[in-house]
Enzyme design. Structure first.
Site, PDB file in Angstrom:
ATOM      1  N   GLY A 198       0.747  -1.279  -0.222  1.00  0.00           N
ATOM      2  CA  GLY A 198       0.076  -0.267   0.054  1.00  0.00           C
ATOM      3  C   GLY A 198       0.864   1.124   0.016  1.00  0.00           C
ATOM      4  N   GLY A 199       0.249   2.347   0.557  1.00  0.00           N
ATOM      5  CA  GLY A 199       1.199   3.710   0.662  1.00  0.00           C
ATOM      6  C   GLY A 199       2.394   3.628   1.188  1.00  0.00           C
TER       7      GLY A 199
ATOM      8  N   GLY B  14      24.132  10.939 -30.370  1.00  0.00           N
ATOM      9  CA  GLY B  14      23.663  11.732 -29.247  1.00  0.00           C
ATOM     10  C   GLY B  14      24.396  11.146 -27.776  1.00  0.00           C
ATOM     11  N   ALA B  15      24.591   9.735 -28.040  1.00  0.00           N
ATOM     12  CA  ALA B  15      25.007   9.044 -26.816  1.00  0.00           C
ATOM     13  C   ALA B  15      26.578   9.646 -26.594  1.00  0.00           C
ATOM     14  CB  ALA B  15      25.036   7.523 -27.124  1.00  0.00           C
TER      15      ALA B  15
HETATM   16  C1  HXC Z   1      -2.748  -3.611  12.909  1.00  0.00           C
HETATM   17  C2  HXC Z   1      -1.910  -5.364  12.243  1.00  0.00           C
HETATM   18  C3  HXC Z   1      -1.830  -5.112  10.895  1.00  0.00           C
HETATM   19  C4  HXC Z   1      -2.199  -3.809  10.397  1.00  0.00           C
HETATM   20  C5  HXC Z   1      -0.786  -7.076  10.743  1.00  0.00           C
HETATM   21  N1  HXC Z   1      -1.429  -7.040  11.834  1.00  0.00           N
HETATM   22  N2  HXC Z   1      -1.338  -5.904   9.942  1.00  0.00           N
HETATM   23  N3  HXC Z   1      -2.342  -4.892  13.062  1.00  0.00           N
HETATM   24  N4  HXC Z   1      -2.649  -2.936  11.528  1.00  0.00           N
HETATM   25  N5  HXC Z   1      -2.006  -3.183   9.365  1.00  0.00           N
HETATM   26  C6  HXC Z   1      -1.194  -7.601  13.116  1.00  0.00           C
HETATM   27  C7  HXC Z   1      -2.218  -8.735  13.002  1.00  0.00           C
HETATM   28  O1  HXC Z   1      -3.369  -8.365  13.577  1.00  0.00           O
HETATM   29  C8  HXC Z   1      -1.402  -9.704  13.783  1.00  0.00           C
HETATM   30  O2  HXC Z   1      -1.576  -9.673  15.379  1.00  0.00           O
HETATM   31  C9  HXC Z   1      -0.024  -9.627  13.779  1.00  0.00           C
HETATM   32  O3  HXC Z   1      -0.053  -8.196  13.248  1.00  0.00           O
HETATM   33  C10 HXC Z   1       0.599 -10.390  12.742  1.00  0.00           C
HETATM   34  O4  HXC Z   1      -0.216 -10.510  11.460  1.00  0.00           O
HETATM   35  P1  HXC Z   1      -0.494 -12.022  10.875  1.00  0.00           P
HETATM   36  O5  HXC Z   1      -1.484 -11.501   9.850  1.00  0.00           O
HETATM   37  O6  HXC Z   1      -0.761 -12.974  11.782  1.00  0.00           O
HETATM   38  O7  HXC Z   1       0.615 -12.111  10.037  1.00  0.00           O
HETATM   39  P2  HXC Z   1       0.979 -12.910   8.544  1.00  0.00           P
HETATM   40  O8  HXC Z   1       0.016 -14.023   8.538  1.00  0.00           O
HETATM   41  O9  HXC Z   1       2.464 -12.936   8.496  1.00  0.00           O
HETATM   42  O10 HXC Z   1       0.689 -11.540   7.510  1.00  0.00           O
HETATM   43  C11 HXC Z   1       1.168 -10.516   7.451  1.00  0.00           C
HETATM   44  C12 HXC Z   1       0.236  -9.581   6.597  1.00  0.00           C
HETATM   45  C13 HXC Z   1      -1.096  -9.410   7.090  1.00  0.00           C
HETATM   46  C14 HXC Z   1       0.389  -9.922   5.323  1.00  0.00           C
HETATM   47  C15 HXC Z   1       0.933  -8.007   6.631  1.00  0.00           C
HETATM   48  O11 HXC Z   1      -1.071  -9.323   8.483  1.00  0.00           O
HETATM   49  C16 HXC Z   1      -1.899  -8.365   6.584  1.00  0.00           C
HETATM   50  O12 HXC Z   1      -2.591  -8.273   5.276  1.00  0.00           O
HETATM   51  N6  HXC Z   1      -2.089  -7.237   7.209  1.00  0.00           N
HETATM   52  C17 HXC Z   1      -2.884  -6.257   6.788  1.00  0.00           C
HETATM   53  C18 HXC Z   1      -2.240  -5.361   5.825  1.00  0.00           C
HETATM   54  C19 HXC Z   1      -2.880  -4.127   5.304  1.00  0.00           C
HETATM   55  O13 HXC Z   1      -4.093  -4.153   4.668  1.00  0.00           O
HETATM   56  N7  HXC Z   1      -2.529  -2.929   5.758  1.00  0.00           N
HETATM   57  C20 HXC Z   1      -3.069  -1.832   5.516  1.00  0.00           C
HETATM   58  C21 HXC Z   1      -2.603  -1.426   4.181  1.00  0.00           C
HETATM   59  S1  HXC Z   1      -3.005   0.307   3.663  1.00  0.00           S
HETATM   60  P3  HXC Z   1      -1.604 -10.771  16.339  1.00  0.00           P
HETATM   61  O14 HXC Z   1      -1.894 -10.087  17.560  1.00  0.00           O
HETATM   62  O15 HXC Z   1      -2.564 -11.812  16.072  1.00  0.00           O
HETATM   63  O16 HXC Z   1      -0.190 -11.388  16.500  1.00  0.00           O
HETATM   64  C22 HXC Z   1      -1.853   1.148   4.164  1.00  0.00           C
HETATM   65  C23 HXC Z   1      -1.868   2.489   3.675  1.00  0.00           C
HETATM   66  C24 HXC Z   1      -0.748   3.237   4.080  1.00  0.00           C
HETATM   67  O17 HXC Z   1      -0.857   0.383   4.772  1.00  0.00           O
HETATM   68  C25 HXC Z   1      -0.900   4.538   3.616  1.00  0.00           C
HETATM   69  C26 HXC Z   1       0.161   5.483   3.856  1.00  0.00           C
HETATM   70  C27 HXC Z   1      -0.178   6.813   3.308  1.00  0.00           C
END
Ligand code: HXC
Length: 515
Positions: free
Chosen positions: A169-170, A409-410
């Site tokens: 994502g971002g 040009g290169a």
């Molecule tokens: C809060 C999060 C989190 C998040 C993971 N966790 N991502 N908590 N916010 N974004 C937590 C989980 O709840 C879990 O907690 C622990 O971290 C580990 O995650 P798992 O899913 O068990 O690990 P894994 O199977 O390895 O998967 C990793 C992952 C997945 C692929 C990153 O967690 C995931 O898809 N997370 C969401 C990603 C996402 O959509 N993020 C937002 C993107 S948008 P526990 O307590 O169970 O250990 C964004 C915008 C940014 O980022 C913009 C900037 C301008």
């Protein structure tokens, strides 16, 4: 007093435990190290000084007040790499998946601010689920504060990102605005939208690795500069890179300026093999890496983006112990032609060197820009202009060696005299012309095309006239035609002379490079 110290130690231990043993084991099971383990490899032993260990999130939604882990998912501070100061942050995937909260972002911003103030590189170890979902816009604000600092720090202190887990994502845009990105194979990925969204929107089925893994980004997209086998290799390679870089753009303050390390390699080392490196047949390739390595101290070369646009070579080396940036056409790949990818790759590298006062050595063997609709429709005009622009604006010492072809040009683009090249050398095998003899004769003697004998005669005549460096040398565009074997000595002496070079561009707010 001792009770207070005991309380401090208890809190420290709680912070160091991160998300707990179960999550640490899960991290190890994926072949990944924890944030603190990574920092212990990246930094000199015992040099890490942590700040922000007790920072906690401030989220009151979704039951978050019951889940507070000191440090809030990122370990921040400073340390040294071979005795030189760096600022670091390492996201801790065992704490909320390393997700970025407002406070987590604040910790990163704090060390970026400190790094800019004192003039030291920032190294980020990224391993994060992205924006902390429970925090909503507070997290987005935090990310954006980091982005803003990435931009302000650009050209002030070197910024290096290691991607050692998810980065989606971002979140990808912070590393994307840093100077170098290293990715770990099989355990890291970067994409704006993941495979599931891609499938929904475009119907494409693709794995995480194919979409945004280390190999994809270090070959196809050029988002990453290097793909490393594992965490340890990535961290040790980061140490190597930092050794080449100035700490900041403030040349003489706080250890800024190009770093020096003692070298026992004689500046005037003769390399006789270079005298015979260029094949008799102008269409036969040779490996430009050989030239590069034979010129640099101890043959050591830190190549950037070796897996992308290999028709141009860029990277760092040292001459007489001082860092230089090298740009070189590679006749082994696409005859060393300049295309869109090569132009972009080299332009960004030249601009990095110029921003941080690193002299640029350019080795030229280029038949021109790559023809074809793919290149023209892809905007070779705009992208080729990036490299021209980068060389033209660069005020650092620029030394150019033409080994063979410098066509069209290169020729102009590759750090020519006309772009304020300080020392422009050619080997006797240099061929400096508007184009190769065959193409030239087919255009200017079109009326003779039906007569192969005449064409052969005209081609020989054109080659005689232009397939050498002496016409350019007679006009002063080449400063000297040199013995290939003496290339290192010529470059070393040139760099000595240019050490105190002063050259400034006209005042402007900033330029408008063709992006
Ligand atoms: C809060 C999060 C989190 C998040 C993971 N966790 N991502 N908590 N916010 N974004 C937590 C989980 O709840 C879990 O907690 C622990 O971290 C580990 O995650 P798992 O899913 O068990 O690990 P894994 O199977 O390895 O998967 C990793 C992952 C997945 C692929 C990153 O967690 C995931 O898809 N997370 C969401 C990603 C996402 O959509 N993020 C937002 C993107 S948008 P526990 O307590 O169970 O250990 C964004 C915008 C940014 O980022 C913009 C900037 C301008």
């Amino acid at each position: 007093m001792s009770a207070n110290i005991a309380e401090m130690e208890r809190r420290r231990a709680a912070a160091r435990a991160g998300g707990g043993q179960k999550r640490i084991d899960a991290q190890h099971a994926k072949g990944k190290l924890t944030a603190r383990e990574r920092l212990s490899i990246l930094l000199d032993e015992g040099s890490f000084e942590e700040v922000g260990m007790y920072v906690e999130h401030n989220c009151v939604d979704f039951g978050m007040p019951d889940t507070v882990i000191p440090g809030d998912g990122v370990v921040t501070g400073s340390g040294t790499i071979n005795g030189r100061l760096v600022y670091v942050y390492a996201q801790d995937f065992t704490v909320f998946g390393g997700a970025v909260s407002e406070r987590h972002a604040m910790k990163i911003c704090k060390i970026m601010d400190a790094a800019m103030k004192v003039g030291a590189p920032v190294i980020g170890l990224n391993d994060s689920g992205g924006a902390r979902i429970q925090e909503g816009v507070a997290s987005l604000g935090g990310y954006t504060e980091i982005f803003q600092r990435n931009v302000l720090a650009s050209g002030v202190v070197p910024q290096l990102s290691l991607i050692m887990g998810p980065c989606a994502g971002g979140a990808v845009y912070s590393p994307a605005m840093t100077d170098f990105i290293f990715m770990v194979k099989d355990s890291s990925y970067m994409f704006v939208t993941g495979p599931d969204v891609v499938k929904t929107v475009t119907n494409e089925i693709v794995t995480q690795e194919e979409l945004g893994g280390a190999v994809t980004h270090s070959t196809k997209t050029s988002v990453a500069d290097l793909a490393l086998e594992n965490d340890i290799e990535a961290l040790l390679t980061a140490r190597d890179l930092i050794d080449y870089l100035p700490l900041s753009n403030r040349s003489f303050a706080h250890g800024g300026g190009v770093p020096e390390r003692p070298s026992s390699d004689p500046y005037d080392r003769i390399e006789e093999s270079l005298d015979t490196l260029i094949p008799a047949n102008a269409n036969q390739p040779y490996d430009m890496h050989e030239v590069v390595r034979k010129v640099l101290d101890e043959g050591e070369f830190f190549e950037i983006q070796p897996g992308h646009a290999a028709n141009i070579i860029v990277g760092f080396g040292r001459v007489e112990g001082r860092t230089v940036g090298v740009v070189a056409n590679q006749p082994m790949v696409l005859a060393g032609v300049l295309d869109i990818n090569a132009s972009k790759k080299a332009a960004r590298f030249v601009r990095f060197c110029d921003a941080f006062d690193i002299p640029i050595l350019t080795f030229v063997d280029v038949p021109g820009f790559l023809p074809g609709t793919a290149q023209e429709y892809g905007g070779i005009i705009k992208h080729g202009a990036k490299l021209l622009f980068a060389y033209a604006e660069a005020t650092v010492p620029k030394i150019t060696v033409i080994t063979r072809k410098a066509y069209g040009g290169a020729y102009c683009v590759m750090s020519s005299k006309h772009l304020r090249g300080d020392l422009n050398y050619s080997w006797p095998t240099g061929e400096i012309a508007v184009m190769g003899a065959k193409g030239a004769v087919e255009i200017i003697f079109r009326q003779d095309l039906g007569d192969p004998e005449k064409i052969a005669e005209r081609t020989a005549e054109y080659e005689d006239r232009f397939a050498n460096p002496f016409v350019a040398a007679s006009k002063g565009f080449i400063d000297e035609v040199i013995h290939p074997r003496n290339t290192r000595r010529r470059i070393a002496l040139g760099l000595r002379k240019l050490r105190n070079k002063q050259l400034a561009n006209p005042w402007k707010k900033h330029d408008n490079i063709p992006l």
